[in-house]
Design an enzyme around this catalytic site. Sequence first.
Site, PDB file in Angstrom:
ATOM      1  N   ASP A 164      46.491  39.126  -7.481  1.00  0.00           N
ATOM      2  CA  ASP A 164      45.621  38.890  -6.314  1.00  0.00           C
ATOM      3  C   ASP A 164      44.238  39.430  -6.629  1.00  0.00           C
ATOM      4  OD1 ASP A 164      44.877  38.173  -3.620  1.00  0.00           O
ATOM      5  OD2 ASP A 164      44.969  40.286  -3.113  1.00  0.00           O
ATOM      6  N   SER A 165      43.258  38.943  -5.876  1.00  0.00           N
ATOM      7  CA  SER A 165      41.901  39.469  -6.035  1.00  0.00           C
ATOM      8  C   SER A 165      41.840  40.953  -5.673  1.00  0.00           C
ATOM      9  CB  SER A 165      40.923  38.687  -5.165  1.00  0.00           C
ATOM     10  OG  SER A 165      41.255  38.847  -3.804  1.00  0.00           O
TER      11      SER A 165
ATOM     12  N   TYR B 162      37.183  37.380  -3.651  1.00  0.00           N
ATOM     13  CA  TYR B 162      36.954  36.104  -4.330  1.00  0.00           C
ATOM     14  C   TYR B 162      36.434  35.033  -3.367  1.00  0.00           C
ATOM     15  CZ  TYR B 162      39.496  37.204  -8.714  1.00  0.00           C
ATOM     16  OH  TYR B 162      39.901  37.702  -9.925  1.00  0.00           O
ATOM     17  N   GLY B 163      36.736  35.178  -2.081  1.00  0.00           N
ATOM     18  CA  GLY B 163      36.468  34.132  -1.093  1.00  0.00           C
ATOM     19  C   GLY B 163      35.074  33.521  -1.171  1.00  0.00           C
TER      20      GLY B 163
ATOM     21  N   CYS C 280      47.450  34.933  -4.249  1.00  0.00           N
ATOM     22  CA  CYS C 280      46.081  34.901  -3.735  1.00  0.00           C
ATOM     23  C   CYS C 280      45.775  33.441  -3.444  1.00  0.00           C
ATOM     24  CB  CYS C 280      45.141  35.447  -4.809  1.00  0.00           C
ATOM     25  SG  CYS C 280      43.379  35.274  -4.428  1.00  0.00           S
ATOM     26  N   ASN C 281      45.446  33.139  -2.175  1.00  0.00           N
ATOM     27  CA  ASN C 281      45.237  31.742  -1.814  1.00  0.00           C
ATOM     28  C   ASN C 281      43.972  31.179  -2.431  1.00  0.00           C
ATOM     29  OD1 ASN C 281      46.789  33.247   0.286  1.00  0.00           O
ATOM     30  ND2 ASN C 281      47.192  31.155   0.929  1.00  0.00           N
ATOM     31  N   THR C 282      42.932  32.018  -2.553  1.00  0.00           N
ATOM     32  CA  THR C 282      41.695  31.528  -3.158  1.00  0.00           C
ATOM     33  C   THR C 282      41.954  31.143  -4.619  1.00  0.00           C
ATOM     34  OG1 THR C 282      40.496  33.042  -1.698  1.00  0.00           O
ATOM     35  CG2 THR C 282      39.260  32.059  -3.500  1.00  0.00           C
TER      36      THR C 282
ATOM     37  N   GLU D 211      40.407  45.219   2.834  1.00  0.00           N
ATOM     38  CA  GLU D 211      40.181  46.023   1.621  1.00  0.00           C
ATOM     39  C   GLU D 211      39.574  47.381   1.986  1.00  0.00           C
ATOM     40  OE1 GLU D 211      40.823  45.347  -1.764  1.00  0.00           O
ATOM     41  OE2 GLU D 211      41.864  43.483  -1.319  1.00  0.00           O
TER      42      GLU D 211
ATOM     43  N   CYS E 273      45.802  33.312   3.634  1.00  0.00           N
ATOM     44  CA  CYS E 273      45.263  34.355   2.769  1.00  0.00           C
ATOM     45  C   CYS E 273      46.279  35.483   2.773  1.00  0.00           C
ATOM     46  CB  CYS E 273      43.915  34.843   3.296  1.00  0.00           C
ATOM     47  SG  CYS E 273      43.252  36.269   2.377  1.00  0.00           S
ATOM     48  N   THR E 274      46.599  36.011   1.594  1.00  0.00           N
ATOM     49  CA  THR E 274      47.662  37.024   1.537  1.00  0.00           C
ATOM     50  C   THR E 274      47.243  38.359   2.139  1.00  0.00           C
ATOM     51  OG1 THR E 274      47.043  37.463  -0.765  1.00  0.00           O
ATOM     52  CG2 THR E 274      48.918  36.011  -0.393  1.00  0.00           C
ATOM     53  N   HIS E 275      45.966  38.521   2.432  1.00  0.00           N
ATOM     54  CA  HIS E 275      45.553  39.735   3.150  1.00  0.00           C
ATOM     55  C   HIS E 275      45.929  39.681   4.630  1.00  0.00           C
ATOM     56  CE1 HIS E 275      42.994  40.213  -0.402  1.00  0.00           C
ATOM     57  NE2 HIS E 275      42.686  41.432  -0.011  1.00  0.00           N
TER      58      HIS E 275
END
Lengths: 273, 273
Positions: free
Chosen positions: B14-15, B46-47, B77-79, B156, B190-192
């Site tokens: 992931d980012s 990354y978005g 990470c979806n991005t 984050e 988004c995994t966040h």
Amino acid sequence: MGTGSDERPIGLFDSGVGGLTVLSEVRRRLPAEATVYLGDGARTPYGPRPADDVRRFTLECADWLLAQDVKLLILACNTATSQALPQVRDRSPVPVLGVVRPGAVSAAASTRAGHVGVIATAGTVASGAYPAAIGEADARLIVTQQACPELVPLVEAGEMSGPRAEGLLHGYLGELLAADPDIDTLLLGCTHYPLLRPLIEAEVGPGVAVVDSAFTAALAAEDLLEALRARSSSGSSRHRVATTGPVEAFSAVAGRVFGAELPAVERAAVEGV
Amino acid sequence: MGTGSDERPIGLFDSGVGGLTVLSEVRRRLPAEATVYLGDGARTPYGPRPADDVRRFTLECADWLLAQDVKLLILACNTATSQALPQVRDRSPVPVLGVVRPGAVSAAASTRAGHVGVIATAGTVASGAYPAAIGEADARLIVTQQACPELVPLVEAGEMSGPRAEGLLHGYLGELLAADPDIDTLLLGCTHYPLLRPLIEAEVGPGVAVVDSAFTAALAAEDLLEALRARSSSGSSRHRVATTGPVEAFSAVAGRVFGAELPAVERAAVEGV
């Protein structure tokens, strides 16, 4: 993986014609792929048979499909999946997909009330495969099953509509919804049942979402080939359909359902039949 | 396949810390599996980055994970999935799973009204990956997207609750539901975002089902390992977590979310960072 592709066919197995609903979805989603379908017409239906017989028959048919050099084997039969998937995976040199898990995951995603109904053959119901798989997806869900022993013979006889089909569905689905009136998602736990879908939807009404394991299994096959970089790149897809039983009877039912899409049906010499 | 098993770890990328939601689900579903997680802490988020940068960064991080001898790589990470999945698959000798497709399939199964909302980073929204994947699952669905550029920095920074998080979500989700009031399924693209799930559910209310791509990606990983007969059989699972950025900052946020489950965080020397 890498930049690979794989021109070998996808193999599909069902006790009879029901798995053709999975074949139809696979062909729609993956038009470049070659396919080989085997129906065990000589020994259908599997639903009422003892688990040992289902396992032996399924392994015999899997061996025939593996001998056709398939790259992926789909058990397009819920009874075979629920009773023989681990055994087929132990034997197969290529990946094997069943139809139970993809349908269970979609049903778990679909329900709002947390109450899922499953209709299936007697063998699938007795195996407990669907309650187990739905519980693995979400342990809070309440699952109620209804065995529908008359439906596979009905479809194999080509009776996809009419008063007899409607009467049977009215009885089975009435019993299921009486057992749990909070059901808001109905999983078709047999690949024959999508052929009765219009009647099923009319019977349960718009408040119950119908989840179709043929559709979800085709999605899972696409995902697996993508992840393995094993899609066909030639696009010269070839389709074979075979049965262990009389070719004419199989062709008649299958043709009524699939029309011009259906290739000439072969007779498969499966060991043990 | 055969009776095989595979003791190599599963790699997750992931980012930043968001992919730990996928790791958490993978560990819960597959407790016998070893894992290696890499967060690109030095270059998160990354978005807002151009697609070329996301692709290059993702490939650099994938190379590091592949060098750890993983048996399966999950782009958690979806991005990264929406902008670099084909490129990572081209490079990888092992299967690669993304998070977009499993979430899209579940969202398609979930909606009754046929109206799906997607919240994601600006990069994921711009890629069109979710409308495409949801349309592949069911072409009749109407998909409305909402970019939420402030949410990843918020998570984050460890701000998973409080008035600032609530205010941002109220704005984003209000805009989405104003654009299509018939949305009955909200996909967390988004995994966040699963870390904000309680606030999201409170904001949209019980009429909207929330679909979480971390959960669905873990299910897909389990299915893939099953189909490949590549589950671990030793059960001596070992877990590593690494970041390309400062270890202390990553540990602080990740530890707040995952507590005692989190192993000591390593610094990863990724080429290009």
